[in-house]
Write a protein that holds these residues in place. Structure first.
Motif, PDB file in Angstrom:
ATOM      1  N   THR A   2      36.243  78.231  30.312  1.00  0.00           N
ATOM      2  CA  THR A   2      35.141  78.814  31.060  1.00  0.00           C
ATOM      3  C   THR A   2      33.823  78.148  30.687  1.00  0.00           C
ATOM      4  O   THR A   2      33.514  77.960  29.509  1.00  0.00           O
ATOM      5  N   ARG A   3      33.055  77.802  31.684  1.00  0.00           N
ATOM      6  CA  ARG A   3      31.749  77.185  31.435  1.00  0.00           C
ATOM      7  C   ARG A   3      30.782  78.221  30.861  1.00  0.00           C
ATOM      8  O   ARG A   3      30.747  79.369  31.307  1.00  0.00           O
ATOM      9  N   THR A   4      29.964  77.783  29.927  1.00  0.00           N
ATOM     10  CA  THR A   4      28.941  78.667  29.389  1.00  0.00           C
ATOM     11  C   THR A   4      27.794  78.797  30.385  1.00  0.00           C
ATOM     12  O   THR A   4      27.543  77.912  31.201  1.00  0.00           O
ATOM     13  N   VAL A   5      27.079  79.908  30.255  1.00  0.00           N
ATOM     14  CA  VAL A   5      25.924  80.153  31.113  1.00  0.00           C
ATOM     15  C   VAL A   5      24.834  80.805  30.268  1.00  0.00           C
ATOM     16  O   VAL A   5      25.109  81.653  29.414  1.00  0.00           O
ATOM     17  N   GLY A   6      23.609  80.374  30.477  1.00  0.00           N
ATOM     18  CA  GLY A   6      22.466  80.949  29.782  1.00  0.00           C
ATOM     19  C   GLY A   6      21.315  81.137  30.749  1.00  0.00           C
ATOM     20  O   GLY A   6      21.262  80.498  31.813  1.00  0.00           O
ATOM     21  N   VAL A   7      20.392  82.008  30.398  1.00  0.00           N
ATOM     22  CA  VAL A   7      19.296  82.381  31.301  1.00  0.00           C
ATOM     23  C   VAL A   7      17.965  82.326  30.566  1.00  0.00           C
ATOM     24  O   VAL A   7      17.841  82.807  29.434  1.00  0.00           O
ATOM     25  N   GLU A   8      16.969  81.726  31.219  1.00  0.00           N
ATOM     26  CA  GLU A   8      15.583  81.790  30.780  1.00  0.00           C
ATOM     27  C   GLU A   8      14.826  82.682  31.770  1.00  0.00           C
ATOM     28  O   GLU A   8      14.904  82.470  32.982  1.00  0.00           O
ATOM     29  N   GLU A   9      14.096  83.658  31.241  1.00  0.00           N
ATOM     30  CA  GLU A   9      13.312  84.551  32.099  1.00  0.00           C
ATOM     31  C   GLU A   9      11.846  84.518  31.691  1.00  0.00           C
ATOM     32  O   GLU A   9      11.525  84.666  30.509  1.00  0.00           O
ATOM     33  N   GLU A  10      10.972  84.357  32.669  1.00  0.00           N
ATOM     34  CA  GLU A  10       9.534  84.443  32.434  1.00  0.00           C
ATOM     35  C   GLU A  10       9.062  85.839  32.833  1.00  0.00           C
ATOM     36  O   GLU A  10       9.401  86.327  33.921  1.00  0.00           O
ATOM     37  N   LEU A  11       8.292  86.474  31.945  1.00  0.00           N
ATOM     38  CA  LEU A  11       7.866  87.856  32.134  1.00  0.00           C
ATOM     39  C   LEU A  11       6.343  87.950  32.093  1.00  0.00           C
ATOM     40  O   LEU A  11       5.685  87.243  31.324  1.00  0.00           O
ATOM     41  N   LEU A  12       5.806  88.854  32.906  1.00  0.00           N
ATOM     42  CA  LEU A  12       4.369  89.068  32.977  1.00  0.00           C
ATOM     43  C   LEU A  12       3.961  90.075  31.902  1.00  0.00           C
ATOM     44  O   LEU A  12       4.636  91.087  31.692  1.00  0.00           O
ATOM     45  N   LEU A  13       2.856  89.798  31.208  1.00  0.00           N
ATOM     46  CA  LEU A  13       2.278  90.725  30.234  1.00  0.00           C
ATOM     47  C   LEU A  13       1.180  91.535  30.921  1.00  0.00           C
ATOM     48  O   LEU A  13       0.247  90.957  31.492  1.00  0.00           O
ATOM     49  N   VAL A  14       1.289  92.871  30.875  1.00  0.00           N
ATOM     50  CA  VAL A  14       0.339  93.724  31.585  1.00  0.00           C
ATOM     51  C   VAL A  14      -0.137  94.843  30.661  1.00  0.00           C
ATOM     52  O   VAL A  14       0.521  95.200  29.682  1.00  0.00           O
ATOM     53  N   ASP A  15      -1.297  95.399  31.012  1.00  0.00           N
ATOM     54  CA  ASP A  15      -1.859  96.497  30.233  1.00  0.00           C
ATOM     55  C   ASP A  15      -1.019  97.761  30.430  1.00  0.00           C
ATOM     56  O   ASP A  15      -0.602  98.081  31.548  1.00  0.00           O
ATOM     57  N   ALA A  16      -0.810  98.488  29.330  1.00  0.00           N
ATOM     58  CA  ALA A  16       0.036  99.676  29.383  1.00  0.00           C
ATOM     59  C   ALA A  16      -0.547 100.763  30.271  1.00  0.00           C
ATOM     60  O   ALA A  16       0.194 101.564  30.852  1.00  0.00           O
ATOM     61  N   VAL A  17      -1.859 100.803  30.415  1.00  0.00           N
ATOM     62  CA  VAL A  17      -2.507 101.872  31.175  1.00  0.00           C
ATOM     63  C   VAL A  17      -2.911 101.408  32.573  1.00  0.00           C
ATOM     64  O   VAL A  17      -2.532 102.015  33.580  1.00  0.00           O
ATOM     65  N   THR A  18      -3.675 100.333  32.650  1.00  0.00           N
ATOM     66  CA  THR A  18      -4.219  99.892  33.941  1.00  0.00           C
ATOM     67  C   THR A  18      -3.249  99.028  34.738  1.00  0.00           C
ATOM     68  O   THR A  18      -3.429  98.833  35.938  1.00  0.00           O
ATOM     69  N   ALA A  19      -2.236  98.472  34.069  1.00  0.00           N
ATOM     70  CA  ALA A  19      -1.248  97.552  34.656  1.00  0.00           C
ATOM     71  C   ALA A  19      -1.821  96.166  34.944  1.00  0.00           C
ATOM     72  O   ALA A  19      -1.108  95.306  35.457  1.00  0.00           O
ATOM     73  N   GLU A  20      -3.080  95.923  34.613  1.00  0.00           N
ATOM     74  CA  GLU A  20      -3.663  94.603  34.842  1.00  0.00           C
ATOM     75  C   GLU A  20      -3.046  93.576  33.885  1.00  0.00           C
ATOM     76  O   GLU A  20      -2.804  93.883  32.719  1.00  0.00           O
ATOM     77  N   PRO A  21      -2.772  92.362  34.371  1.00  0.00           N
ATOM     78  CA  PRO A  21      -2.255  91.320  33.479  1.00  0.00           C
ATOM     79  C   PRO A  21      -3.202  91.086  32.299  1.00  0.00           C
ATOM     80  O   PRO A  21      -4.430  91.072  32.467  1.00  0.00           O
ATOM     81  N   ARG A  22      -2.623  90.927  31.104  1.00  0.00           N
ATOM     82  CA  ARG A  22      -3.420  90.744  29.898  1.00  0.00           C
ATOM     83  C   ARG A  22      -3.036  89.449  29.193  1.00  0.00           C
ATOM     84  O   ARG A  22      -1.848  89.143  29.028  1.00  0.00           O
ATOM     85  N   ALA A  23      -4.053  88.714  28.767  1.00  0.00           N
ATOM     86  CA  ALA A  23      -3.854  87.418  28.111  1.00  0.00           C
ATOM     87  C   ALA A  23      -3.675  87.614  26.614  1.00  0.00           C
ATOM     88  O   ALA A  23      -4.542  87.259  25.806  1.00  0.00           O
ATOM     89  N   VAL A  24      -2.531  88.190  26.232  1.00  0.00           N
ATOM     90  CA  VAL A  24      -2.308  88.535  24.824  1.00  0.00           C
ATOM     91  C   VAL A  24      -1.072  87.857  24.246  1.00  0.00           C
ATOM     92  O   VAL A  24      -0.593  88.253  23.182  1.00  0.00           O
ATOM     93  N   ALA A  25      -0.566  86.827  24.911  1.00  0.00           N
ATOM     94  CA  ALA A  25       0.662  86.193  24.419  1.00  0.00           C
ATOM     95  C   ALA A  25       0.492  85.676  22.995  1.00  0.00           C
ATOM     96  O   ALA A  25       1.412  85.785  22.172  1.00  0.00           O
ATOM     97  N   GLY A  26      -0.667  85.108  22.684  1.00  0.00           N
ATOM     98  CA  GLY A  26      -0.893  84.592  21.345  1.00  0.00           C
ATOM     99  C   GLY A  26      -0.752  85.665  20.294  1.00  0.00           C
ATOM    100  O   GLY A  26      -0.081  85.476  19.268  1.00  0.00           O
ATOM    101  N   ALA A  27      -1.376  86.827  20.534  1.00  0.00           N
ATOM    102  CA  ALA A  27      -1.279  87.938  19.589  1.00  0.00           C
ATOM    103  C   ALA A  27       0.134  88.506  19.551  1.00  0.00           C
ATOM    104  O   ALA A  27       0.654  88.850  18.477  1.00  0.00           O
ATOM    105  N   VAL A  28       0.773  88.601  20.697  1.00  0.00           N
ATOM    106  CA  VAL A  28       2.123  89.153  20.763  1.00  0.00           C
ATOM    107  C   VAL A  28       3.107  88.301  19.961  1.00  0.00           C
ATOM    108  O   VAL A  28       3.997  88.818  19.272  1.00  0.00           O
ATOM    109  N   LEU A  29       2.924  86.997  20.025  1.00  0.00           N
ATOM    110  CA  LEU A  29       3.881  86.084  19.382  1.00  0.00           C
ATOM    111  C   LEU A  29       3.466  85.668  17.975  1.00  0.00           C
ATOM    112  O   LEU A  29       4.167  84.883  17.338  1.00  0.00           O
ATOM    113  N   ALA A  30       2.339  86.183  17.479  1.00  0.00           N
ATOM    114  CA  ALA A  30       1.891  85.810  16.139  1.00  0.00           C
ATOM    115  C   ALA A  30       2.958  86.174  15.110  1.00  0.00           C
ATOM    116  O   ALA A  30       3.387  87.319  15.006  1.00  0.00           O
ATOM    117  N   GLY A  31       3.414  85.168  14.373  1.00  0.00           N
ATOM    118  CA  GLY A  31       4.439  85.384  13.365  1.00  0.00           C
ATOM    119  C   GLY A  31       5.857  85.451  13.882  1.00  0.00           C
ATOM    120  O   GLY A  31       6.810  85.565  13.113  1.00  0.00           O
TER     121      GLY A  31
END
Length: 357
Positions: A2-31
């Motif tokens: 059986t051939r292997t299969v893998g998936v890459e998914e791109e996800l949007l980061l949004v504010d928990a309250v307003t739902a507006e996209p937030r530019a926090v990837a750097g902080a989210v991925l720190a460490g």
């Protein structure tokens, strides 16, 4: 095997309250180790990567696991992750300040600055570059139906675009996107890529953004045309269909069957049509190149891969998954239904819930 299969998914980061996209990837991925959850072009998005999986149960578990891990990381910054291929709310993308992305911004100007889209890329193992290129040549007409099935981007900068998959239109601004002519051999494929790089327009081989390509990093064919799916089970369906297409094409090549006819111009038009109407109107039939009801085109796709998918053991999942999507619609139709009752922020909040469900 059986051939292997893998998936890459791109996800949007949004504010928990307003739902507006937030530019926090750097902080989210720190460490965070940069292997499974990684940065992308804009700071309002993340990418997750599964390992190569042999079974769809294993793949489904990994997709859910890494979606939830990304969500947990985002939550620490007051953000959430949403599997939306474009932002329903207005957003000013903020570039990730990494060397390659900064060079892309300088080289491609507004195209790079405005590019905030989230796709789903499926990798399927192949035995050699020769087999991989034979697969690329034979799956070409079947990629547009995958776009119609997964279309999940009807909204752009707060507006209803009239497209089911507007991400495809935005993504098409890059110079190497879209379908290709039949290559015929691995040597010709590599010569084509080398000729593109020799123009000096692209920064590197990673910017060869064909709808389907040989991966530069893995022994796989990588299908890149699909929008990210809101539901993990739809991402698994996409992976099953792509693996079925790859296995079917490899068998056709081994049997000496030529690639189906169809120019890159015809296939580009078919993808445009899929982006425009998704499952809500006629598509271009992959073999006749004539307008055909979307359901009939999707059923033709299932029939095309059914023997291989049955041998792999995925036919019941594919049949149930396709029936499910045809009955309730793709992500675009869900977004538009929610938009009418809850507005763009409601669309995002619903997607947040479905992303980690």
């Amino acid at each position: 095997m059986t051939r292997t299969v893998g998936v890459e998914e791109e996800l949007l980061l949004v504010d928990a309250v307003t739902a507006e996209p937030r530019a926090v990837a750097g902080a989210v991925l720190a460490g965070e180790p940069q292997d499974v959850v990684v940065a992308e072009l804009q700071q309002q998005q993340l990418e997750t990567n599964t390992s190569p999986c042999s079974s769809l149960d294993e793949l489904a578990a990994e997709i859910v696991r890494w979606r939830r891990h990304a969500a947990a990381l985002a939550r620490e910054e007051g953000a959430r992750v949403a599997a939306l291929a474009t932002s329903p709310l207005p957003v000013a993308p903020e570039l990730t300040p990494k060397g390659r992305y900064l060079r892309m911004a300088r080289a491609f100007g507004l195209t790079a600055q405005e590019q905030l889209t989230c796709g789903c890329h499926v990798h399927v193992g192949v035995g050699s570059d020769e087999e991989g290129v034979a697969v690329l040549d034979r799956i070409r007409p079947w990629l547009a139906p995958l776009l119609a099935l997964t279309a999940n981007s009807p909204l752009w900068q707060g507006q209803d675009t009239g497209y089911a998959g507007y991400r495809h239109q935005i993504w098409g601004r890059w110079p190497t996107t879209g379908p290709q002519e039949v290559f015929g051999s691995a040597a010709r494929y590599h010569a084509t890529v080398d000729s593109l790089l020799a123009t000096g327009t692209l920064l590197d081989i990673g910017m060869v953004y064909f709808d389907a390509r040989l991966s530069a990093a893995h022994p796989t064919v990588e299908v890149r045309i699909a929008d990210v799916c809101q539901d993990a089970e739809d991402a698994v369906l996409l992976a099953a269909l792509v693996r079925g297409l790859v296995e079917t094409a490899a068998r056709e090549w081994a049997d000496g069957r030529p690639p189906p006819e169809g120019s890159a111009a015809q296939l580009r038009l078919a993808a445009w049509r899929a982006s425009r109407s998704g499952l809500g109107g006629a598509l271009v039939h992959p073999l006749t190149h004539r307008p055909t009801a979307a359901r009939e085109v999707i059923e033709a796709l299932v029939a095309h891969v059914a023997p291989a998918v049955k041998d792999i053991g995925d036919l019941a999942l594919v049949r149930a998954g396709v029936d499910r999507v045809l009955a309730r619609g793709n992500g675009a139709s869900r977004q538009l239904r929610t938009l009418a009752s809850a507005g763009p922020a409601g669309v995002i909040h619903e997607a947040v819930a479905r992303t980690v469900a």
